[in-house]
Design a protein around this motif. Structure first.
Motif, PDB file in Angstrom:
ATOM      1  N   LEU A 267      61.428  78.051  48.474  1.00 41.05           N
ATOM      2  CA  LEU A 267      62.317  77.419  47.499  1.00 41.05           C
ATOM      3  C   LEU A 267      62.467  75.932  47.804  1.00 41.05           C
ATOM      4  O   LEU A 267      62.454  75.089  46.896  1.00 41.05           O
ATOM      5  N   GLY A 268      62.591  75.597  49.096  1.00 45.15           N
ATOM      6  CA  GLY A 268      62.677  74.193  49.478  1.00 45.15           C
ATOM      7  C   GLY A 268      61.420  73.431  49.106  1.00 45.15           C
ATOM      8  O   GLY A 268      61.482  72.310  48.589  1.00 45.15           O
ATOM      9  N   PHE A 269      60.268  74.042  49.362  1.00 39.08           N
ATOM     10  CA  PHE A 269      58.992  73.437  48.995  1.00 39.08           C
ATOM     11  C   PHE A 269      58.901  73.230  47.483  1.00 39.08           C
ATOM     12  O   PHE A 269      58.511  72.166  46.999  1.00 39.08           O
ATOM     13  N   SER A 270      59.276  74.272  46.722  1.00 40.91           N
ATOM     14  CA  SER A 270      59.208  74.203  45.260  1.00 40.91           C
ATOM     15  C   SER A 270      60.141  73.131  44.712  1.00 40.91           C
ATOM     16  O   SER A 270      59.801  72.425  43.758  1.00 40.91           O
ATOM     17  N   SER A 271      61.315  73.005  45.314  1.00 43.60           N
ATOM     18  CA  SER A 271      62.283  71.997  44.866  1.00 43.60           C
ATOM     19  C   SER A 271      61.719  70.594  45.021  1.00 43.60           C
ATOM     20  O   SER A 271      61.857  69.748  44.129  1.00 43.60           O
ATOM     21  N   THR A 272      61.074  70.347  46.164  1.00 42.52           N
ATOM     22  CA  THR A 272      60.468  69.033  46.398  1.00 42.52           C
ATOM     23  C   THR A 272      59.345  68.772  45.406  1.00 42.52           C
ATOM     24  O   THR A 272      59.221  67.666  44.857  1.00 42.52           O
ATOM     25  N   LEU A 273      58.532  69.791  45.163  1.00 41.41           N
ATOM     26  CA  LEU A 273      57.416  69.649  44.234  1.00 41.41           C
ATOM     27  C   LEU A 273      57.911  69.358  42.816  1.00 41.41           C
ATOM     28  O   LEU A 273      57.367  68.484  42.126  1.00 41.41           O
ATOM     29  N   VAL A 274      58.945  70.077  42.408  1.00 40.13           N
ATOM     30  CA  VAL A 274      59.527  69.854  41.076  1.00 40.13           C
ATOM     31  C   VAL A 274      60.068  68.430  40.963  1.00 40.13           C
ATOM     32  O   VAL A 274      59.854  67.746  39.948  1.00 40.13           O
ATOM     33  N   MET A 275      60.758  67.964  42.017  1.00 42.37           N
ATOM     34  CA  MET A 275      61.293  66.603  42.003  1.00 42.37           C
ATOM     35  C   MET A 275      60.175  65.578  41.834  1.00 42.37           C
ATOM     36  O   MET A 275      60.281  64.654  41.019  1.00 42.37           O
ATOM     37  N   VAL A 276      59.089  65.732  42.598  1.00 44.87           N
ATOM     38  CA  VAL A 276      57.972  64.785  42.536  1.00 44.87           C
ATOM     39  C   VAL A 276      57.362  64.759  41.137  1.00 44.87           C
ATOM     40  O   VAL A 276      57.140  63.689  40.548  1.00 44.87           O
ATOM     41  N   ILE A 277      57.095  65.941  40.570  1.00 46.80           N
ATOM     42  CA  ILE A 277      56.470  66.020  39.247  1.00 46.80           C
ATOM     43  C   ILE A 277      57.366  65.435  38.168  1.00 46.80           C
ATOM     44  O   ILE A 277      56.936  64.592  37.358  1.00 46.80           O
ATOM     45  N   VAL A 278      58.629  65.863  38.138  1.00 54.29           N
ATOM     46  CA  VAL A 278      59.552  65.423  37.086  1.00 54.29           C
ATOM     47  C   VAL A 278      59.832  63.928  37.178  1.00 54.29           C
ATOM     48  O   VAL A 278      59.859  63.222  36.162  1.00 54.29           O
ATOM     49  N   MET A 279      60.000  63.414  38.405  1.00 53.09           N
ATOM     50  CA  MET A 279      60.303  61.985  38.549  1.00 53.09           C
ATOM     51  C   MET A 279      59.091  61.116  38.214  1.00 53.09           C
ATOM     52  O   MET A 279      59.239  60.020  37.669  1.00 53.09           O
ATOM     53  N   GLN A 280      57.894  61.602  38.513  1.00 51.06           N
ATOM     54  CA  GLN A 280      56.702  60.849  38.127  1.00 51.06           C
ATOM     55  C   GLN A 280      56.584  60.779  36.608  1.00 51.06           C
ATOM     56  O   GLN A 280      56.200  59.751  36.038  1.00 51.06           O
ATOM     57  N   MET A 281      56.921  61.872  35.939  1.00 53.40           N
ATOM     58  CA  MET A 281      56.918  61.874  34.474  1.00 53.40           C
ATOM     59  C   MET A 281      57.988  60.933  33.923  1.00 53.40           C
ATOM     60  O   MET A 281      57.767  60.217  32.948  1.00 53.40           O
TER      61      MET A 281
ATOM     62  N   LEU B 182      59.119  58.230  35.345  1.00 56.14           N
ATOM     63  CA  LEU B 182      58.700  56.845  35.558  1.00 56.14           C
ATOM     64  C   LEU B 182      57.660  56.395  34.541  1.00 56.14           C
ATOM     65  O   LEU B 182      57.492  55.199  34.290  1.00 56.14           O
ATOM     66  N   THR B 183      56.966  57.363  33.935  1.00 58.58           N
ATOM     67  CA  THR B 183      55.913  57.033  32.963  1.00 58.58           C
ATOM     68  C   THR B 183      56.485  56.517  31.646  1.00 58.58           C
ATOM     69  O   THR B 183      55.843  55.748  30.935  1.00 58.58           O
ATOM     70  N   PHE B 184      57.707  56.916  31.317  1.00 59.79           N
ATOM     71  CA  PHE B 184      58.336  56.423  30.095  1.00 59.79           C
ATOM     72  C   PHE B 184      58.461  54.901  30.141  1.00 59.79           C
ATOM     73  O   PHE B 184      58.843  54.322  31.173  1.00 59.79           O
ATOM     74  N   ALA B 185      58.149  54.233  29.028  1.00 62.71           N
ATOM     75  CA  ALA B 185      58.328  52.777  28.951  1.00 62.71           C
ATOM     76  C   ALA B 185      59.818  52.473  28.873  1.00 62.71           C
ATOM     77  O   ALA B 185      60.510  52.991  27.984  1.00 62.71           O
ATOM     78  N   PRO B 186      60.351  51.669  29.785  1.00 60.63           N
ATOM     79  CA  PRO B 186      61.788  51.381  29.773  1.00 60.63           C
ATOM     80  C   PRO B 186      62.181  50.470  28.606  1.00 60.63           C
ATOM     81  O   PRO B 186      61.373  49.675  28.124  1.00 60.63           O
ATOM     82  N   ALA B 187      63.428  50.592  28.163  1.00 55.69           N
ATOM     83  CA  ALA B 187      63.960  49.714  27.121  1.00 55.69           C
ATOM     84  C   ALA B 187      64.131  48.306  27.685  1.00 55.69           C
ATOM     85  O   ALA B 187      64.246  48.135  28.911  1.00 55.69           O
ATOM     86  N   PRO B 188      64.141  47.294  26.835  1.00 56.22           N
ATOM     87  CA  PRO B 188      64.287  45.903  27.318  1.00 56.22           C
ATOM     88  C   PRO B 188      65.540  45.693  28.173  1.00 56.22           C
ATOM     89  O   PRO B 188      65.523  44.891  29.118  1.00 56.22           O
ATOM     90  N   GLU B 189      66.616  46.409  27.841  1.00 50.99           N
ATOM     91  CA  GLU B 189      67.870  46.221  28.584  1.00 50.99           C
ATOM     92  C   GLU B 189      67.969  47.103  29.834  1.00 50.99           C
ATOM     93  O   GLU B 189      68.961  47.049  30.575  1.00 50.99           O
ATOM     94  N   ASP B 190      66.946  47.927  30.066  1.00 52.10           N
ATOM     95  CA  ASP B 190      66.978  48.840  31.222  1.00 52.10           C
ATOM     96  C   ASP B 190      66.957  48.052  32.532  1.00 52.10           C
ATOM     97  O   ASP B 190      66.230  47.069  32.667  1.00 52.10           O
ATOM     98  N   HIS B 191      67.741  48.515  33.484  1.00 48.92           N
ATOM     99  CA  HIS B 191      67.773  47.857  34.799  1.00 48.92           C
ATOM    100  C   HIS B 191      67.481  48.833  35.937  1.00 48.92           C
ATOM    101  O   HIS B 191      67.597  48.487  37.114  1.00 48.92           O
ATOM    102  N   ALA B 192      67.086  50.083  35.583  1.00 46.40           N
ATOM    103  CA  ALA B 192      66.890  51.105  36.610  1.00 46.40           C
ATOM    104  C   ALA B 192      65.422  51.356  36.967  1.00 46.40           C
ATOM    105  O   ALA B 192      65.144  51.901  38.040  1.00 46.40           O
ATOM    106  N   GLN B 193      64.493  50.965  36.086  1.00 40.44           N
ATOM    107  CA  GLN B 193      63.082  51.314  36.289  1.00 40.44           C
ATOM    108  C   GLN B 193      62.543  50.845  37.637  1.00 40.44           C
ATOM    109  O   GLN B 193      61.919  51.611  38.367  1.00 40.44           O
ATOM    110  N   HIS B 194      62.809  49.593  37.967  1.00 39.75           N
ATOM    111  CA  HIS B 194      62.270  49.039  39.217  1.00 39.75           C
ATOM    112  C   HIS B 194      62.837  49.780  40.424  1.00 39.75           C
ATOM    113  O   HIS B 194      62.096  50.111  41.368  1.00 39.75           O
ATOM    114  N   ALA B 195      64.140  50.050  40.384  1.00 46.71           N
ATOM    115  CA  ALA B 195      64.777  50.756  41.505  1.00 46.71           C
ATOM    116  C   ALA B 195      64.225  52.172  41.641  1.00 46.71           C
ATOM    117  O   ALA B 195      63.943  52.642  42.750  1.00 46.71           O
TER     118      ALA B 195
END
Length: 234
Positions: free
Chosen positions: A88-102, A104-117
């Motif tokens: 379960l711990g392994f799966s949780s990490t894998l899910v986090m990596v996959i979902v967060m990479q997806m 980050l792929t979204f193009a941020p809005a001009p007013e977004d300030h979180a993408q870089h962080a």
């Protein structure tokens, strides 16, 4: 001196929270801790600090708490439950990596300030992420196996310390060596890689030495029947 004092406070808070999770939610609390802890530890490991005159990454205390949670599950509920928690711990990490990479792929809005962080935190070098995942799954399964093996010879409550120390100290050698080798060999001088291995392993062992009393607290709560009700909630 601040990092040293705050490191001790962080250690105490981490393991007190682990015990509270067990008291409130029983074995499900420990299983949830392993899932949450692997995600937190893999985020923490990005940050480097100077503590006790050595350079180290964060995450060692959280990883030590995951090993303790696994040992408690193994000791009280058996090897099968502990292994499921590891996966379960392994799966949780894998899910986090996959979902967060997806994400980050979204193009941020001009007013977004979180993408870089977010990129700084989650766009981890693939080798580091791969090293962490492989080291975790092999190290944890080895810990479960060694704990069960030692338990065959030393199975009383008084010898929990032998099982916890023996399994964790040995499995952490493999865990740390795998992570450091996969993540850093070829990108850093061998002397630097060896130093990272030594300091990381040392901090994990120090955390292990001082965390076993919290394991005895958890086992004491179980023996006194304080966990039965939460364990059997349907």
């Amino acid at each position: 001196m601040f990092n040293e004092v705050f490191g001790i406070i962080t250690f105490l808070v981490t393991f007190i929270l682990l015990v509270i999770m067990y008291r409130c939610f029983g074995k499900y609390g420990l299983i949830a801790w392993i899932a949450i802890g692997t995600i937190i530890a893999n985020i923490q490991v990005i940050k480097t600090i100077d503590i006790f005159s050595i350079s180290a990454t964060l995450g060692n205390v959280m990883f030590a708490s995951i090993y303790l949670a696994t040992d408690i599950l193994n000791d009280i509920y058996g090897r099968k439950v502990a292994k499921r928690a590891v996966w379960l711990g392994f799966s949780s990490t894998l899910v986090m990596v996959i979902v967060m990479q997806m994400s980050l792929t979204f193009a941020p809005a001009p007013e977004d300030h979180a993408q870089h962080a977010l990129e700084t935190i989650f766009n981890v070098v693939p080798r580091v992420a791969l090293g962490s995942i492989i080291a975790y799954i092999i190290g944890q399964h080895l810990d479960v196996f060694l704990f069960s093996l030692i338990k065959r010879f030393f199975h009383s409550d008084k010898t929990f310390i032998l099982r916890a120390y023996g399994s964790t100290i040995l499995s952490n050698i493999v865990d740390t060596a795998l992570f450091v080798a996969i993540a850093f060999i070829g990108t850093l001088p061998l002397s630097a890689v060896f130093e990272i291995f030594i300091t990381t392993y040392l901090l994990k062992i120090i955390s292990t030495i001082f965390n076993v009393p919290f394991g005895y607290i958890a086992k004491s709560m179980y023996r006194k029947g304080k966990i039965d009700k939460v364990d059997h909630i349907s």
